[in-house]
Design a protein around this motif. Structure first.
Motif, short mmCIF file in Angstrom:
data_model
loop_
_atom_site.label_atom_id
_atom_site.label_comp_id
_atom_site.label_asym_id
_atom_site.label_seq_id
_atom_site.Cartn_x
_atom_site.Cartn_y
_atom_site.Cartn_z
N VAL A 167 0.91 -0.96 -0.12
CA VAL A 167 0.14 0.07 0.05
C VAL A 167 0.82 1.21 0.02
O VAL A 167 1.54 1.55 0.87
CB VAL A 167 -1.02 0.02 1.23
CG1 VAL A 167 -1.79 1.19 1.01
CG2 VAL A 167 -1.79 -1.15 1.26
N VAL A 168 0.66 1.94 -0.92
CA VAL A 168 1.46 3.20 -1.13
C VAL A 168 0.56 4.57 -0.71
O VAL A 168 -0.65 4.35 -1.48
CB VAL A 168 2.09 3.61 -2.60
CG1 VAL A 168 2.71 4.84 -2.65
CG2 VAL A 168 3.14 2.54 -2.94
N ASP A 169 0.89 5.17 0.31
CA ASP A 169 -0.04 6.27 0.62
C ASP A 169 0.67 7.76 0.42
O ASP A 169 1.66 7.99 0.77
CB ASP A 169 -0.07 6.17 2.22
CG ASP A 169 -1.20 7.23 2.91
OD1 ASP A 169 -1.01 8.28 2.58
OD2 ASP A 169 -2.12 6.72 3.60
N ILE A 170 0.05 8.18 -0.54
CA ILE A 170 0.61 9.50 -1.06
C ILE A 170 0.63 10.55 -0.37
O ILE A 170 1.66 11.41 0.09
CB ILE A 170 -0.16 10.00 -2.37
CG1 ILE A 170 -0.33 9.00 -3.49
CG2 ILE A 170 0.05 11.19 -2.72
CD1 ILE A 170 -1.21 9.31 -4.45
N SER A 171 -0.40 10.80 1.12
CA SER A 171 -0.61 12.03 1.61
C SER A 171 0.73 11.86 2.75
O SER A 171 1.23 12.71 3.15
CB SER A 171 -1.57 11.84 2.37
OG SER A 171 -1.98 10.89 2.99
N SER A 172 0.90 10.57 3.20
CA SER A 172 1.86 10.40 4.13
C SER A 172 3.31 9.92 3.67
O SER A 172 4.32 10.01 4.16
CB SER A 172 1.51 9.18 5.22
OG SER A 172 1.33 8.02 4.58
N PHE A 320 -1.48 -1.28 -3.97
CA PHE A 320 -2.71 -0.16 -4.07
C PHE A 320 -2.01 1.05 -3.79
O PHE A 320 -1.27 1.40 -2.77
CB PHE A 320 -3.57 -0.69 -2.86
CG PHE A 320 -4.21 -1.97 -3.03
CD1 PHE A 320 -5.39 -2.09 -3.87
CD2 PHE A 320 -3.64 -3.05 -2.50
CE1 PHE A 320 -5.98 -3.40 -3.77
CE2 PHE A 320 -4.05 -4.15 -2.63
CZ PHE A 320 -5.41 -4.48 -3.29
N VAL A 321 -2.52 2.25 -4.41
CA VAL A 321 -2.09 3.25 -4.13
C VAL A 321 -3.27 4.32 -3.56
O VAL A 321 -4.56 4.32 -4.07
CB VAL A 321 -1.80 4.17 -5.46
CG1 VAL A 321 -1.32 5.84 -5.32
CG2 VAL A 321 -0.69 3.38 -6.21
N ALA A 322 -3.20 4.84 -2.29
CA ALA A 322 -4.18 5.41 -1.57
C ALA A 322 -3.90 7.19 -1.55
O ALA A 322 -2.58 7.35 -1.59
CB ALA A 322 -4.15 4.97 -0.26
N ARG A 323 -4.94 7.79 -1.41
CA ARG A 323 -4.60 9.16 -1.33
C ARG A 323 -3.87 9.70 0.15
O ARG A 323 -4.15 9.12 1.10
CB ARG A 323 -5.91 9.88 -1.36
CG ARG A 323 -6.76 9.78 -2.53
CD ARG A 323 -7.83 11.09 -2.63
NE ARG A 323 -8.45 10.95 -3.96
CZ ARG A 323 -9.45 10.09 -4.18
NH1 ARG A 323 -10.09 9.17 -3.26
NH2 ARG A 323 -10.10 10.01 -5.47
#
Length: 323
Positions: A167-172, A320-323
């Protein structure tokens, strides 16, 4: 008649007085109280006071287990902490320690219940063994302390499956590994990304897979059998063009448009008429200018982090890419 008018006047004055008295009472007892409370809150904020963080106490309790070498109970306590207080200030350190403990357990002969002994058969290769056991060549080599992929029938190897989701979290700007799936599995480890840049046309949330794993040294692909593999730039290549997980390389390869997106070619310091000749040139190792000269999109990680991910992530791993 005059007496009646006087009576009406006195009644009106009484009603008006009652209304004013009620309004005064409401202002002083209710609105006034709220004003005082708000003033006290602002004063407290000015002094930077805050309520105690209950997660910190739970974290300290977990560390008591770990300091006493009771790693299993300490790990459980940290998981309970994150489940009960996900916003605690101790969260980042708890996730870091959980990740280190999980990695130690993964490669431990005693602590990994999925670890098994595999006997090399005639015709086996490292790649074939990795596919049969849902693992990676790099993981087998690390788990068995191997410096070479040479095998002999009858050799014993420790193997275990690698079933992760990313999981790649863009915001963090974090990259999280989940064992199993996010819905039915558990958090395994977190890495801090140096930069996250989505390619054109890709928007979060998004889902993709790791299409390929590649290693590059001076613009040339190297395999795990090559002595240069250790110092090579590692890539986890996403199925979506331009979305790769990788480190900041010493030599900065660019994507060669004459090849597939999963095969980066070396960067050049000038224009060249011969595309194939230009692909064999590299940027000097000491010409280090951050992210310049490398693909503009992708997830960029510290070299030690991408090395670890490269070892324990298989192709076709969901991402998965999350905001």
């Amino acid at each position: 008649m005059s007496r009646f008018k006087i009576l009406v006047f006195l009644l009106a004055v009484g009603i008006a007085g009652s209304v004013l008295a009620a309004a005064y009472w409401y202002y002083t007892r209710v609105l006034g109280h709220e004003t005082v409370v708000q003033g006290q809150i602002k004063k407290m904020q000015g002094k930077h006071t805050s309520l105690p963080d209950p997660g910190v106490r739970r974290f300290d309790e977990a560390m008591e287990f770990i300091n006493a070498s009771n790693y299993a109970e300490g790990r459980k306590a940290l998981y309970r902490l994150l489940d009960s207080f996900p916003e605690t200030s101790a969260g980042p350190e708890a996730r870091r320690i959980i990740g280190e403990l999980n990695m130690d357990m993964l490669f431990s002969q005693e602590a990994n219940p999925q670890r098994k002994d595999y006997i090399v058969q005639p015709g086996d290769s490292m790649g074939l063994i990795a596919r049969k056991n849902q693992t990676s060549v790099e993981c087998i080599m690390r788990a068995n302390g191997m410096l070479s992929t040479n095998l002999q029938p009858g050799d014993h190897l420790f193997v275990f499956p690698l079933d992760f989701e990313i999981v790649v979290d863009i915001s963090s700007k974090t990259v999280q590994l989940w064992r199993g799936t996010r819905e039915k599995g558990y958090f395994f480890k977190e890495y801090q990304a140096l930069e996250v840049r989505l390619p054109p046309g890709m928007k979060a949330p998004a889902e993709t897979v790791i299409q390929a794993k590649s290693a590059w040294h001076n613009g040339k692909a190297v395999t795990s059998e090559n002595p240069l593999f250790i110092s090579a730039d590692k890539w986890l290549v996403g199925h979506k063009t331009g979305f790769n997980l990788r480190g900041l390389p010493k030599a900065k390869p660019l994507v060669d448009k004459t090849t597939t997106p999963s095969q980066p070619a070396a960067a050049t310091k000038g224009k060249s008429k011969g595309g194939s000749k230009a692909a064999n040139k590299v940027v000097d190792d000491d010409d280090d200018d951050g992210l310049a000269g490398i693909p503009e999109t992708g997830v960029f990680l510290a070299r030690e982090d991408i090395e670890e991910l490269f070892t324990i992530v298989r192709t076709q791993t969901k991402l998965f890419v999350a905001r």
